[in-house]
Design a protein around this motif. Structure first.
Motif, short mmCIF file in Angstrom:
data_model
loop_
_atom_site.label_atom_id
_atom_site.label_comp_id
_atom_site.label_asym_id
_atom_site.label_seq_id
_atom_site.Cartn_x
_atom_site.Cartn_y
_atom_site.Cartn_z
N LEU A 45 0.84 -1.20 0.00
CA LEU A 45 0.00 0.00 0.00
C LEU A 45 0.87 1.25 0.00
O LEU A 45 0.59 2.23 -0.70
N TRP A 46 1.95 1.21 0.80
CA TRP A 46 2.87 2.35 0.89
C TRP A 46 3.54 2.63 -0.46
O TRP A 46 3.60 3.79 -0.89
N LEU A 47 4.03 1.61 -1.12
CA LEU A 47 4.69 1.81 -2.40
C LEU A 47 3.75 2.40 -3.44
O LEU A 47 4.12 3.28 -4.24
N PHE A 48 2.51 1.92 -3.44
CA PHE A 48 1.53 2.43 -4.39
C PHE A 48 1.28 3.93 -4.17
O PHE A 48 1.39 4.74 -5.10
N GLY A 66 -5.94 6.19 -5.77
CA GLY A 66 -4.76 6.82 -6.36
C GLY A 66 -5.07 8.18 -6.96
O GLY A 66 -4.30 9.14 -6.80
N THR A 67 -6.21 8.28 -7.63
CA THR A 67 -6.63 9.55 -8.21
C THR A 67 -6.89 10.59 -7.13
O THR A 67 -6.46 11.74 -7.23
N LEU A 68 -7.60 10.17 -6.07
CA LEU A 68 -7.89 11.07 -4.96
C LEU A 68 -6.60 11.57 -4.31
O LEU A 68 -6.46 12.75 -4.01
N TRP A 69 -5.65 10.67 -4.11
CA TRP A 69 -4.39 11.04 -3.48
C TRP A 69 -3.65 12.07 -4.33
O TRP A 69 -3.11 13.05 -3.81
N ALA A 70 -3.64 11.88 -5.66
CA ALA A 70 -2.97 12.82 -6.55
C ALA A 70 -3.64 14.19 -6.51
O ALA A 70 -2.97 15.23 -6.46
N VAL A 71 -4.98 14.21 -6.50
CA VAL A 71 -5.71 15.48 -6.45
C VAL A 71 -5.50 16.16 -5.11
O VAL A 71 -5.36 17.39 -5.03
N TRP A 72 -5.47 15.37 -4.03
CA TRP A 72 -5.20 15.95 -2.71
C TRP A 72 -3.82 16.61 -2.67
O TRP A 72 -3.65 17.68 -2.09
N ILE A 73 -2.83 15.98 -3.28
CA ILE A 73 -1.48 16.56 -3.33
C ILE A 73 -1.52 17.93 -4.02
O ILE A 73 -0.88 18.88 -3.58
N MET A 74 -2.30 18.02 -5.10
CA MET A 74 -2.43 19.29 -5.81
C MET A 74 -3.01 20.38 -4.91
O MET A 74 -2.71 21.56 -5.08
N ASP A 114 -14.26 7.89 -2.11
CA ASP A 114 -13.07 8.44 -2.77
C ASP A 114 -13.42 9.12 -4.09
O ASP A 114 -12.87 10.18 -4.43
N LEU A 115 -14.33 8.52 -4.86
CA LEU A 115 -14.70 9.05 -6.16
C LEU A 115 -15.36 10.42 -6.04
O LEU A 115 -14.99 11.38 -6.74
N VAL A 116 -16.34 10.52 -5.15
CA VAL A 116 -17.05 11.80 -4.97
C VAL A 116 -16.11 12.86 -4.43
O VAL A 116 -16.10 14.01 -4.88
N TYR A 117 -15.29 12.48 -3.46
CA TYR A 117 -14.35 13.42 -2.85
C TYR A 117 -13.32 13.93 -3.87
O TYR A 117 -13.04 15.13 -3.93
N ALA A 118 -12.79 13.03 -4.68
CA ALA A 118 -11.81 13.43 -5.71
C ALA A 118 -12.43 14.40 -6.71
O ALA A 118 -11.79 15.37 -7.13
N ALA A 119 -13.68 14.14 -7.10
CA ALA A 119 -14.36 15.02 -8.07
C ALA A 119 -14.52 16.42 -7.51
O ALA A 119 -14.30 17.42 -8.21
N VAL A 147 -10.06 -3.31 -7.92
CA VAL A 147 -9.31 -2.57 -8.95
C VAL A 147 -9.81 -1.12 -9.02
O VAL A 147 -9.02 -0.16 -9.05
N LEU A 148 -11.15 -0.97 -9.02
CA LEU A 148 -11.73 0.36 -9.06
C LEU A 148 -11.32 1.19 -7.84
O LEU A 148 -11.05 2.39 -7.95
N GLN A 149 -11.27 0.52 -6.69
CA GLN A 149 -10.92 1.25 -5.47
C GLN A 149 -9.49 1.74 -5.48
O GLN A 149 -9.19 2.86 -5.07
N TRP A 150 -8.57 0.94 -5.98
CA TRP A 150 -7.18 1.36 -6.08
C TRP A 150 -7.03 2.51 -7.07
O TRP A 150 -6.27 3.45 -6.82
N ILE A 151 -7.78 2.48 -8.16
CA ILE A 151 -7.73 3.57 -9.14
C ILE A 151 -8.26 4.87 -8.54
O ILE A 151 -7.63 5.93 -8.65
#
Length: 378
Positions: free
Chosen positions: A90-93, A218-226, A287-292, A211-215
């Protein structure tokens, strides 16, 4: 004459309040953490006059405290829905997504690792010297995180550096709008789920949900970084050279490993107490709603915002929608509503406490903010 009753001078558990005992218990159980906190405060006091050392010390504290507190928003559902998997995978991802996202910002924006959020007027100047309270702010955040308080890292870390009250107002306004939008959208989405597709989400989740949850995670984490990388980088120069970039990126990468090893630590309980978030399907939808929502606000403008307020609004709306969608007796439904309001109120009060602390620190530290506020009341 009636005989006076002897005063019982013995202190026992029955006569002490629960709150007093909770303080004693916290002090006893958290003794190592309190010792570390005292050491950090002492170091902050000693290192403040030395600007370069204070810069990296403040950054290190801000990096760990911000991600540890905000981990409930971004990787909290990811952690709880992947409890059966080894922590280092999980950490590496998540860690590699961090490295990739920050590297993109550093290349595209000429050494800026915050996606230009620190170009906002009032935050565009890197600190040339530090005061003790600026170094103490991430220590306060560490304490609040340990106490399971979901406070805004944006308010607590950025407000102590801005020299314009107008910047604080802009950040607060955007954050409060984010709370309202997240709350309303969550009510609509999860009420529809409870009413119309409840049966579809029953039983064991199919493999594709993982698979959907990991995607989505990952998307949410990238958007949060932004959105929130600015909270960590506010101690540093606005453009980092190669060595500073490696130190910045590498330290956070290792800090993420510690957070995953601790499985989110104490703050993770805020996620754990919510309804059905261990289900991979529920985690994916959160995660999906939050990322959006975060992505929309990032496109809207470059003013920083509190992702914490958006997240607690999302969870509050979700809990209310689930309660409204419950079938059965009115008494049982009312119990769900009471529970939803109780959880929302608790998270809101804790977030407000963090906001008040950040405003006090900003007023005490920054002369420009004080002057604007005093002029306003005059």
């Amino acid at each position: 004459m009636a005989k006076k009753q002897a005063i019982d001078q013995n202190i026992n558990q029955e006569k002490l309040s629960k709150k007093t005992y909770s303080i004693f218990d916290f002090t006893k159980s958290e003794r190592p953490f309190l010792i570390i906190t005292c050491i950090l405060i002492s170091i902050a006091g000693l290192i403040t006059p030395y600007t370069y050392a204070a810069m990296w010390f403040g950054f290190a504290l801000a990096a760990y405290s911000a991600i540890a507190n905000d981990s409930i928003q971004t990787i909290g559902t990811f952690i709880i829905s992947n409890q059966a998997r080894k922590w280092y995978w999980l950490w590496l991802f998540i860690g590699l997504i961090w490295v990739g996202t920050i590297t993109y910002s550093w290349f595209v924006f000429n050494g800026d690792v915050t996606f230009q959020l620190l170009t906002t007027p009032g935050l565009e100047k890197a600190p040339e010297e530090f005061v003790f309270l600026q170094l103490a702010a991430p220590i306060v955040l560490l304490i609040m995180t340990r106490m399971r308080w979901p406070v805004s890292t944006t308010f607590l870390l950025l407000n102590v550096f801005t020299y314009k009250a107008g910047t604080i107002v802009s950040v607060m306004t955007k954050s409060f709008i984010g709370y309202i939008l997240a709350f309303g959208l969550a009510v609509i989405v999860w009420f529809a789920l409870e009413r119309f597709v409840k049966n579809y989400l029953k039983g064991e989740a199919r493999p594709y949900w993982m698979v959907l949850q990991w995607i989505t995670s990952g998307t949410l984490w990238a958007v949060w970084i932004m959105q929130d990388a600015a909270n960590i980088a506010v101690f540093l120069p606005r453009q980092l050279d190669v060595y500073e970039f490696v130190a910045y990126t590498g330290f956070v990468f290792l800090g993420l490993g510690l957070i995953f090893y601790l499985k989110g630590d104490k703050i993770q309980d805020i996620i754990n107490e919510k309804t059905n978030v261990a289900d991979v399907r529920a985690a994916t939808l959160v995660d999906l709603v939050y990322a959006a929502i975060l992505f929309y606000f990032k496109l809207y403008n470059n003013v920083p915002m509190s992702t914490t307020w958006v997240f607690i609004g999302l969870l509050a709306g979700r809990e209310l929608a689930i309660a409204l969608g419950k079938h059965g007796k009115a008494k049982k439904r009312n119990a769900w509503l009471v529970r939803a309001f109780r959880l929302a109120r608790k998270d809101m009060f804790k977030a407000l406490a963090g906001l008040i602390v950040s405003l006090i620190l900003a007023i005490v530290i920054n002369e420009g903010v004080r002057k604007e506020i005093f002029d306003l009341f005059r």
